[in-house]
Design a protein around this motif. Structure first.
Motif, mmCIF file in Angstrom:
data_model
loop_
_atom_site.group_PDB
_atom_site.id
_atom_site.type_symbol
_atom_site.label_atom_id
_atom_site.label_comp_id
_atom_site.label_asym_id
_atom_site.label_seq_id
_atom_site.Cartn_x
_atom_site.Cartn_y
_atom_site.Cartn_z
ATOM 1 N N CYS A 36 0.938 -1.061 0.002
ATOM 2 C CA CYS A 36 -0.086 -0.035 -0.142
ATOM 3 C C CYS A 36 0.767 1.096 -0.020
ATOM 4 O O CYS A 36 1.093 1.696 1.063
ATOM 5 N N GLY A 37 1.582 1.420 -1.137
ATOM 6 C CA GLY A 37 2.441 2.805 -1.086
ATOM 7 C C GLY A 37 1.785 3.857 -0.949
ATOM 8 O O GLY A 37 1.342 4.403 0.146
ATOM 9 N N THR A 38 1.802 4.713 -2.012
ATOM 10 C CA THR A 38 1.202 6.303 -1.656
ATOM 11 C C THR A 38 -0.073 6.280 -1.701
ATOM 12 O O THR A 38 -0.489 6.700 -0.510
ATOM 13 N N ALA A 39 -0.936 5.748 -2.536
ATOM 14 C CA ALA A 39 -2.396 6.127 -2.799
ATOM 15 C C ALA A 39 -2.977 5.074 -3.673
ATOM 16 O O ALA A 39 -3.542 5.341 -4.799
ATOM 17 N N PRO A 40 -3.135 3.852 -2.906
ATOM 18 C CA PRO A 40 -3.561 2.807 -4.081
ATOM 19 C C PRO A 40 -5.103 3.019 -4.583
ATOM 20 O O PRO A 40 -5.254 2.665 -5.673
ATOM 21 N N MET A 41 -5.677 3.847 -3.863
ATOM 22 C CA MET A 41 -7.100 4.241 -4.519
ATOM 23 C C MET A 41 -7.083 4.821 -5.784
ATOM 24 O O MET A 41 -7.776 4.511 -6.754
ATOM 25 N N LEU A 42 -5.959 5.733 -6.170
ATOM 26 C CA LEU A 42 -5.946 6.266 -7.426
ATOM 27 C C LEU A 42 -5.603 5.218 -8.410
ATOM 28 O O LEU A 42 -6.115 5.367 -9.623
ATOM 29 N N ARG A 43 -4.805 4.327 -8.172
ATOM 30 C CA ARG A 43 -4.178 3.340 -9.227
ATOM 31 C C ARG A 43 -5.391 2.247 -9.293
ATOM 32 O O ARG A 43 -5.522 1.764 -10.246
ATOM 33 N N LEU A 44 -6.058 2.046 -8.446
ATOM 34 C CA LEU A 44 -7.155 1.232 -8.656
ATOM 35 C C LEU A 44 -8.479 1.564 -9.325
ATOM 36 O O LEU A 44 -8.923 1.156 -9.950
ATOM 37 N N GLU A 45 -8.477 2.810 -9.235
ATOM 38 C CA GLU A 45 -9.575 3.757 -10.222
ATOM 39 C C GLU A 45 -9.198 3.579 -11.448
ATOM 40 O O GLU A 45 -9.837 3.196 -12.532
ATOM 41 N N ARG A 46 -7.780 3.658 -11.833
ATOM 42 C CA ARG A 46 -7.336 3.544 -13.377
ATOM 43 C C ARG A 46 -7.478 2.234 -13.908
ATOM 44 O O ARG A 46 -7.802 1.976 -15.191
ATOM 45 N N VAL A 47 -7.484 1.293 -12.874
ATOM 46 C CA VAL A 47 -7.729 -0.163 -13.559
ATOM 47 C C VAL A 47 -9.299 -0.658 -13.261
ATOM 48 O O VAL A 47 -9.547 -1.853 -13.879
ATOM 49 N N GLY A 48 -10.113 0.349 -12.774
ATOM 50 C CA GLY A 48 -11.462 -0.002 -12.823
ATOM 51 C C GLY A 48 -11.713 -0.855 -11.844
ATOM 52 O O GLY A 48 -12.900 -1.620 -11.740
ATOM 53 N N THR A 49 -11.095 -1.050 -10.452
ATOM 54 C CA THR A 49 -11.457 -1.895 -9.278
ATOM 55 C C THR A 49 -11.712 -0.999 -8.198
ATOM 56 O O THR A 49 -11.074 -0.157 -7.685
ATOM 57 N N PRO A 50 -13.117 -0.895 -7.750
ATOM 58 C CA PRO A 50 -13.630 -0.322 -6.589
ATOM 59 C C PRO A 50 -12.535 -0.670 -5.431
ATOM 60 O O PRO A 50 -12.641 -1.943 -5.236
ATOM 61 N N THR A 51 -12.316 0.234 -4.506
ATOM 62 C CA THR A 51 -11.452 -0.049 -3.340
ATOM 63 C C THR A 51 -12.369 -1.257 -2.533
ATOM 64 O O THR A 51 -11.508 -1.942 -1.897
ATOM 65 N N ASN A 52 -13.527 -1.298 -2.482
ATOM 66 C CA ASN A 52 -14.228 -2.253 -1.597
ATOM 67 C C ASN A 52 -14.445 -3.465 -2.333
ATOM 68 O O ASN A 52 -14.972 -4.600 -1.752
ATOM 69 N N ASP A 53 -13.831 -3.785 -3.533
ATOM 70 C CA ASP A 53 -13.766 -5.087 -4.120
ATOM 71 C C ASP A 53 -12.417 -5.869 -3.514
ATOM 72 O O ASP A 53 -12.252 -7.167 -3.549
ATOM 73 N N ILE A 54 -11.583 -5.104 -2.669
ATOM 74 C CA ILE A 54 -10.478 -5.692 -1.915
ATOM 75 C C ILE A 54 -10.827 -6.592 -0.861
ATOM 76 O O ILE A 54 -11.765 -6.050 0.108
ATOM 77 N N THR A 55 -10.733 -7.696 -0.842
ATOM 78 C CA THR A 55 -11.163 -8.725 0.144
ATOM 79 C C THR A 55 -9.702 -8.976 1.036
ATOM 80 O O THR A 55 -10.051 -9.262 2.258
ATOM 81 N N ASP A 56 -8.478 -8.666 0.667
ATOM 82 C CA ASP A 56 -7.159 -9.261 1.450
ATOM 83 C C ASP A 56 -6.202 -8.140 1.090
ATOM 84 O O ASP A 56 -6.018 -7.723 0.112
ATOM 85 N N ILE A 57 -5.392 -7.815 2.037
ATOM 86 C CA ILE A 57 -4.292 -7.037 1.944
ATOM 87 C C ILE A 57 -3.050 -7.656 2.508
ATOM 88 O O ILE A 57 -3.067 -7.971 3.536
ATOM 89 N N ILE A 58 -2.004 -8.103 1.743
ATOM 90 C CA ILE A 58 -0.655 -8.609 2.152
ATOM 91 C C ILE A 58 0.228 -7.512 2.258
ATOM 92 O O ILE A 58 0.393 -6.812 1.456
ATOM 93 N N LEU A 59 1.008 -7.141 3.542
ATOM 94 C CA LEU A 59 1.768 -6.229 3.801
ATOM 95 C C LEU A 59 3.273 -7.027 3.961
ATOM 96 O O LEU A 59 3.468 -7.893 4.872
ATOM 97 N N THR A 60 4.223 -6.589 3.122
ATOM 98 C CA THR A 60 5.433 -7.164 2.894
ATOM 99 C C THR A 60 6.419 -6.915 4.143
ATOM 100 O O THR A 60 7.026 -7.854 4.662
ATOM 101 N N HIS A 61 6.355 -5.637 4.389
ATOM 102 C CA HIS A 61 7.144 -5.196 5.316
ATOM 103 C C HIS A 61 6.814 -3.492 5.804
ATOM 104 O O HIS A 61 6.313 -3.146 5.025
ATOM 105 N N PHE A 62 7.315 -3.142 7.065
ATOM 106 C CA PHE A 62 6.977 -1.874 7.518
ATOM 107 C C PHE A 62 7.904 -0.695 6.936
ATOM 108 O O PHE A 62 8.688 -0.253 7.928
ATOM 109 N N HIS A 63 8.158 -0.397 6.017
ATOM 110 C CA HIS A 63 8.750 0.608 5.346
ATOM 111 C C HIS A 63 7.665 1.499 4.590
ATOM 112 O O HIS A 63 6.756 1.098 3.983
#
Ligand SMILES: [Zn+2]
Length: 251
Positions: A36-63
């Protein structure tokens, strides 16, 4: 057929064409967001995926370049009317800090905030993260400057595998994650403690015997960018690609 979409390809400093490295997977039953870098909402909008379609988030590390967009993403989901639960996966090191971070925003006081379930992954190789729709995802600790996981994503129907190194210096765990993979997505920040060069990514791809290498998490906007693929091709005979934002990989 499941699909992985690159949402960002930059190392820690993004630019207009290259967001921080993050990606999503359409599993057939839901959407898994990886980092979840800068602002995933903007990228998701560009690919036509509503944010609430996200069911799961994997975070690789805390940077910050992998995490800093999470608080705003969660708030956006809530304000967009999300009620269904969200699952977030990561190592304890990462999830503890995410909980602390959200605590500063006092998210416990956000009215009717949707349930978030944290799943702490063991720091062992090839731990199953989740199984959903067409995919099964496994994690292994890799060799970065803080506890970090790489991923192995297997498609059930095709048997194809995508491995993702995340941020790491060359290590056996990534070679193991990528065994039998058709695609290895590998960072190419440059040779330094906790990171890898394009040549080192190529060596890992060669040692794992993958078919395709996608270089990601590279320094954007400088002239070295153009030579990364050639550098990897010097040591790896499979196909080499420079990952770009919005690239799609079916598997
Ligand atoms: Zn990092």
């Amino acid at each position: 057929m499941p699909e992985l979409i690159i949402l960002g390809s930059a190392a820690a400093i993004p630019n207009l064409e290259h967001d921080n490295t993050h990606m999503m997977i359409q599993t057939g039953e839901g959407v898994v967001l990886i980092d979840c870098g800068t602002a995933p909402m903007l990228r998701l909008e560009r690919v036509g995926t509503p944010t609430n379609d996200i069911t799961d988030i994997i975070l690789t590390h805390f940077h910050p370049d992998h995490i800093s967009g999470l608080p705003l993403l969660l708030m956006s989901m809530w304000l967009a009317g999300r009620r269904k639960a969200l699952r977030i996966y990561g190592l304890h090191h990462c999830l503890k800090r995410v909980e602390d971070l959200m605590g500063f925003y006092q998210w416990g006081d956000w009215p009717e905030f949707f349930p978030v379930a944290f799943h702490r992954l063991p720091e062992n190789e090839r731990m199953m993260v989740l199984e959903q729709g067409e995919v099964t995802i496994y994690s292994s600790p890799v060799c970065h400057v803080i506890p970090t996981i790489g991923l192995r994503i297997e498609a059930k129907s095709t048997g194809k595998v995508i491995a993702y190194s995340c941020d790491t210096e060359p290590c056996q765990a990534v070679i193991n994650l990528a065994q039998g993979a058709s695609v290895l997505i590998h960072e190419a920040s440059g040779e330094s403690v906790g990171h890898s060069s394009a040549v080192q990514a190529g060596e890992t791809a060669r040692d794992a015997g993958v078919d395709n290498l996608y270089l990601i998490h590279y320094p954007v906007g400088d002239s070295d960018m153009a030579s990364l693929e050639e550098e990897a091709r010097g040591v790896f005979s499979g196909d080499v690609w420079l990952a770009e934002d919005f690239m799609k990989i079916e598997f």
